[in-house]
Design a protein around this motif. Structure first.
Motif, mmCIF file in Angstrom:
data_model
loop_
_atom_site.group_PDB
_atom_site.id
_atom_site.type_symbol
_atom_site.label_atom_id
_atom_site.label_comp_id
_atom_site.label_asym_id
_atom_site.label_seq_id
_atom_site.Cartn_x
_atom_site.Cartn_y
_atom_site.Cartn_z
ATOM 1 N N UNK A 30 0.823 -1.219 0.000
ATOM 2 C CA UNK A 30 0.000 0.000 0.000
ATOM 3 C C UNK A 30 0.856 1.268 0.000
ATOM 4 N N UNK A 31 2.178 1.096 0.007
ATOM 5 C CA UNK A 31 3.085 2.249 0.140
ATOM 6 C C UNK A 31 3.179 3.086 -1.125
ATOM 7 N N UNK A 32 3.405 4.366 -0.887
ATOM 8 C CA UNK A 32 3.713 5.277 -1.994
ATOM 9 C C UNK A 32 4.954 6.062 -1.588
ATOM 10 N N UNK A 33 5.841 6.299 -2.549
ATOM 11 C CA UNK A 33 6.961 7.204 -2.278
ATOM 12 C C UNK A 33 7.050 8.193 -3.430
ATOM 13 N N UNK A 34 7.725 9.275 -3.159
ATOM 14 C CA UNK A 34 7.965 10.262 -4.230
ATOM 15 C C UNK A 34 9.315 10.906 -3.980
ATOM 16 N N UNK A 35 9.801 11.588 -5.005
ATOM 17 C CA UNK A 35 11.085 12.281 -4.918
ATOM 18 C C UNK A 35 12.178 11.337 -4.447
ATOM 19 N N UNK A 36 12.282 10.249 -5.183
ATOM 20 C CA UNK A 36 13.304 9.236 -4.916
ATOM 21 C C UNK A 36 13.239 8.711 -3.482
ATOM 22 N N UNK A 37 12.040 8.455 -3.029
ATOM 23 C CA UNK A 37 11.855 7.815 -1.724
ATOM 24 C C UNK A 37 11.890 8.758 -0.544
ATOM 25 N N UNK A 38 12.113 10.063 -0.782
ATOM 26 C CA UNK A 38 12.211 11.000 0.353
ATOM 27 C C UNK A 38 10.860 11.250 1.003
ATOM 28 N N UNK A 39 9.802 11.200 0.203
ATOM 29 C CA UNK A 39 8.456 11.440 0.730
ATOM 30 C C UNK A 39 7.740 10.097 0.783
ATOM 31 N N UNK A 40 7.117 9.808 1.928
ATOM 32 C CA UNK A 40 6.477 8.495 2.083
ATOM 33 C C UNK A 40 5.020 8.658 2.472
#
Ligand code: TMP
Ligand code: ASP
Length: 238
Positions: A30-40
């Protein structure tokens, strides 16, 4: 088919070996990340929607003659796929300016291109997936010229099919990212996933963002828009 050792843990899914060396199992989180994993972040049921939506789209693409890694959906979160060696390129096609393109070239978001663009990023988290051109990819031995030609052909074909699929449900395909893999038999096929995590999808009438930009840009309704796209797809194609 039995799930064996964990092969790889990605940002949005896990990949397991099976007792058949030619097959593996995806398990969507169910995970989402953005900006190369910096935002979770995450929302409940995201993995289920993305698993089902990716498989649904891959099946429609297969009907249009695109070869994919898909074998069989095993459960709401799990899918059996052909084991491939992922070519370490993120292959991005754009129809409308947005995201990093708008930023890099100073083009207003929403400008429709004269013809689609194609770009590659070198898959490397430490470097933040830098842009790479075909000559650089070939020089590094990441792909041959023939591979690049095949990848480009697949990318534009996927674009044409996907544009139609989404237009049928009132959605404009702004851009998307795909990954290609080489099967053990040496064939290059569409792999990874296609979902609102990997596409920019705008409502055709209102331009409302119906994709992961709702999470990236803190626009709210993150889970709602994924559910909305899935509902439109299943209602149209039932
Ligand atoms: P960009 O405008 O940030 O370069 O993104 C282009 C498209 O690629 C957009 O549809 C989102 C998708 N994408 C991914 O699927 N994974 C990524 O890591 C990135 C950066 C973009
Ligand atoms: N998937 C990428 C990450 O986690 C970036 C993105 O999709 O924006 O970092």
């Amino acid at each position: 088919m039995k799930k064996l050792d964990l092969l790889y843990v990605g940002k949005a899914k896990k990949v397991y070996k099976t007792d058949d060396p030619k097959l593996c199992i995806f398990e969507y989180k169910d995970d989402a990340t953005a900006f190369n994993g910096q935002k979770k972040g995450s929302f409940e049921g995201k993995g289920i929607i993305n698993n089902q939506m990716a498989n649904f789209i891959f099946k429609l693409l297969e009907k249009d003659g695109v070869k994919t890694h898909l074998v069989e959906e095993l459960s709401p979160r799990e899918t059996l796929v052909k084991r491939v060696d992922i070519i370490p390129l993120e292959v991005i096609v754009r129809n409308v300016a947005a995201g990093s393109f708008s930023k890099r070239y100073g083009v207003e978001e929403g400008r429709e291109f004269v013809s689609p663009t194609l770009e590659f990023s070198y898959k490397n988290d430490e470097l933040g997936d830098p842009l790479i051109n075909d000559y650089q990819a070939i020089a590094l031995g990441v792909a041959t010229r023939e591979d690049i030609e095949k990848i480009s052909e697949i990318a534009f074909k996927v674009n044409e099919s996907l544009k139609k699929i989404f237009l049928n449900i009132g959605i404009k395909l702004v851009d998307f990212k795909i990954e290609l893999g080489r099967t053990l038999d040496g064939e290059i096929v569409l792999a990874d996933e296609i979902s609102p995590d990997t596409c920019r999808l705008w409502d055709k009438e209102t331009n409302k963002k119906l994709d992961k930009d709702r999470f990236r840009l803190d626009l709210g309704e993150f889970g709602d828009v994924y559910n909305e796209v899935w509902k439109r797809l299943t209602e149209f194609y039932k």
